[in-house]
Motif scaffolding. Sequence first.
Motif, PDB file in Angstrom:
ATOM      1  N   GLY A  26       5.200 -51.245 -15.321  1.00 41.68           N
ATOM      2  CA  GLY A  26       5.209 -50.844 -13.914  1.00 41.68           C
ATOM      3  C   GLY A  26       5.338 -49.340 -13.752  1.00 41.68           C
ATOM      4  N   ILE A  27       6.201 -48.744 -14.581  1.00 39.70           N
ATOM      5  CA  ILE A  27       6.421 -47.297 -14.508  1.00 39.70           C
ATOM      6  C   ILE A  27       5.156 -46.547 -14.901  1.00 39.70           C
ATOM      7  N   SER A  28       4.508 -46.976 -15.972  1.00 38.65           N
ATOM      8  CA  SER A  28       3.299 -46.271 -16.420  1.00 38.65           C
ATOM      9  C   SER A  28       2.152 -46.458 -15.425  1.00 38.65           C
ATOM     10  N   LEU A  29       2.089 -47.633 -14.790  1.00 38.63           N
ATOM     11  CA  LEU A  29       1.065 -47.867 -13.759  1.00 38.63           C
ATOM     12  C   LEU A  29       1.285 -46.934 -12.581  1.00 38.63           C
ATOM     13  N   ALA A  30       2.542 -46.765 -12.179  1.00 40.48           N
ATOM     14  CA  ALA A  30       2.860 -45.879 -11.062  1.00 40.48           C
ATOM     15  C   ALA A  30       2.494 -44.436 -11.400  1.00 40.48           C
ATOM     16  N   ALA A  31       2.787 -44.019 -12.631  1.00 40.40           N
ATOM     17  CA  ALA A  31       2.466 -42.656 -13.062  1.00 40.40           C
ATOM     18  C   ALA A  31       0.957 -42.436 -13.072  1.00 40.40           C
ATOM     19  N   ALA A  33      -1.297 -44.047 -11.226  1.00 37.87           N
ATOM     20  CA  ALA A  33      -1.754 -43.999  -9.837  1.00 37.87           C
ATOM     21  C   ALA A  33      -1.454 -42.632  -9.224  1.00 37.87           C
ATOM     22  N   LEU A  34      -0.275 -42.112  -9.529  1.00 36.23           N
ATOM     23  CA  LEU A  34       0.143 -40.818  -8.987  1.00 36.23           C
ATOM     24  C   LEU A  34      -0.769 -39.699  -9.478  1.00 36.23           C
ATOM     25  N   SER A  35      -1.080 -39.700 -10.773  1.00 30.73           N
ATOM     26  CA  SER A  35      -1.950 -38.650 -11.312  1.00 30.73           C
ATOM     27  C   SER A  35      -3.361 -38.785 -10.758  1.00 30.73           C
ATOM     28  N   PHE A  36      -3.813 -40.010 -10.530  1.00 24.93           N
ATOM     29  CA  PHE A  36      -5.133 -40.233  -9.948  1.00 24.93           C
ATOM     30  C   PHE A  36      -5.198 -39.674  -8.531  1.00 24.93           C
ATOM     31  N   VAL A  37      -4.157 -39.946  -7.749  1.00 29.70           N
ATOM     32  CA  VAL A  37      -4.096 -39.461  -6.366  1.00 29.70           C
ATOM     33  C   VAL A  37      -4.103 -37.938  -6.332  1.00 29.70           C
ATOM     34  N   ILE A  41      -6.907 -35.439  -4.584  1.00 29.05           N
ATOM     35  CA  ILE A  41      -6.529 -34.397  -3.628  1.00 29.05           C
ATOM     36  C   ILE A  41      -7.079 -33.041  -4.074  1.00 29.05           C
ATOM     37  N   LEU A  42      -6.984 -32.771  -5.379  1.00 26.60           N
ATOM     38  CA  LEU A  42      -7.498 -31.519  -5.928  1.00 26.60           C
ATOM     39  C   LEU A  42      -8.995 -31.389  -5.674  1.00 26.60           C
ATOM     40  N   VAL A  43      -9.736 -32.465  -5.926  1.00 30.14           N
ATOM     41  CA  VAL A  43     -11.190 -32.464  -5.724  1.00 30.14           C
ATOM     42  C   VAL A  43     -11.536 -32.225  -4.256  1.00 30.14           C
ATOM     43  N   ILE A  44     -10.818 -32.904  -3.369  1.00 33.61           N
ATOM     44  CA  ILE A  44     -11.071 -32.757  -1.934  1.00 33.61           C
ATOM     45  C   ILE A  44     -10.818 -31.314  -1.494  1.00 33.61           C
ATOM     46  N   LYS A  45      -9.721 -30.720  -1.980  1.00 37.73           N
ATOM     47  CA  LYS A  45      -9.402 -29.331  -1.634  1.00 37.73           C
ATOM     48  C   LYS A  45     -10.527 -28.397  -2.085  1.00 37.73           C
ATOM     49  N   LYS A  46     -11.054 -28.626  -3.283  1.00 36.58           N
ATOM     50  CA  LYS A  46     -12.132 -27.774  -3.792  1.00 36.58           C
ATOM     51  C   LYS A  46     -13.391 -27.935  -2.944  1.00 36.58           C
TER      52      LYS A  46
END
Length: 50
Positions: A26-31, A33-37, A41-46
């Motif tokens: 569960g912890i690794s899945l959350a991590a 998902a967080l890195s994906f998000v 966000i980085l791509v959208i900003k660019k």
Amino acid sequence: MKKKYEDMTPEEQRKYLDKMNRQTEGISLAALALSFVSLVILVIKKRLGL
């Protein structure tokens, strides 16, 4: 009082390890998902030139 791992029966040890594995999963899945998000966000900003 929690039993020490060494004092558990093989069946109890198996259940205990299973529980630990699920928590870690569960912890690794959350991590992940967080890195994906944050990547999205980085791509959208660019794209927006921010």
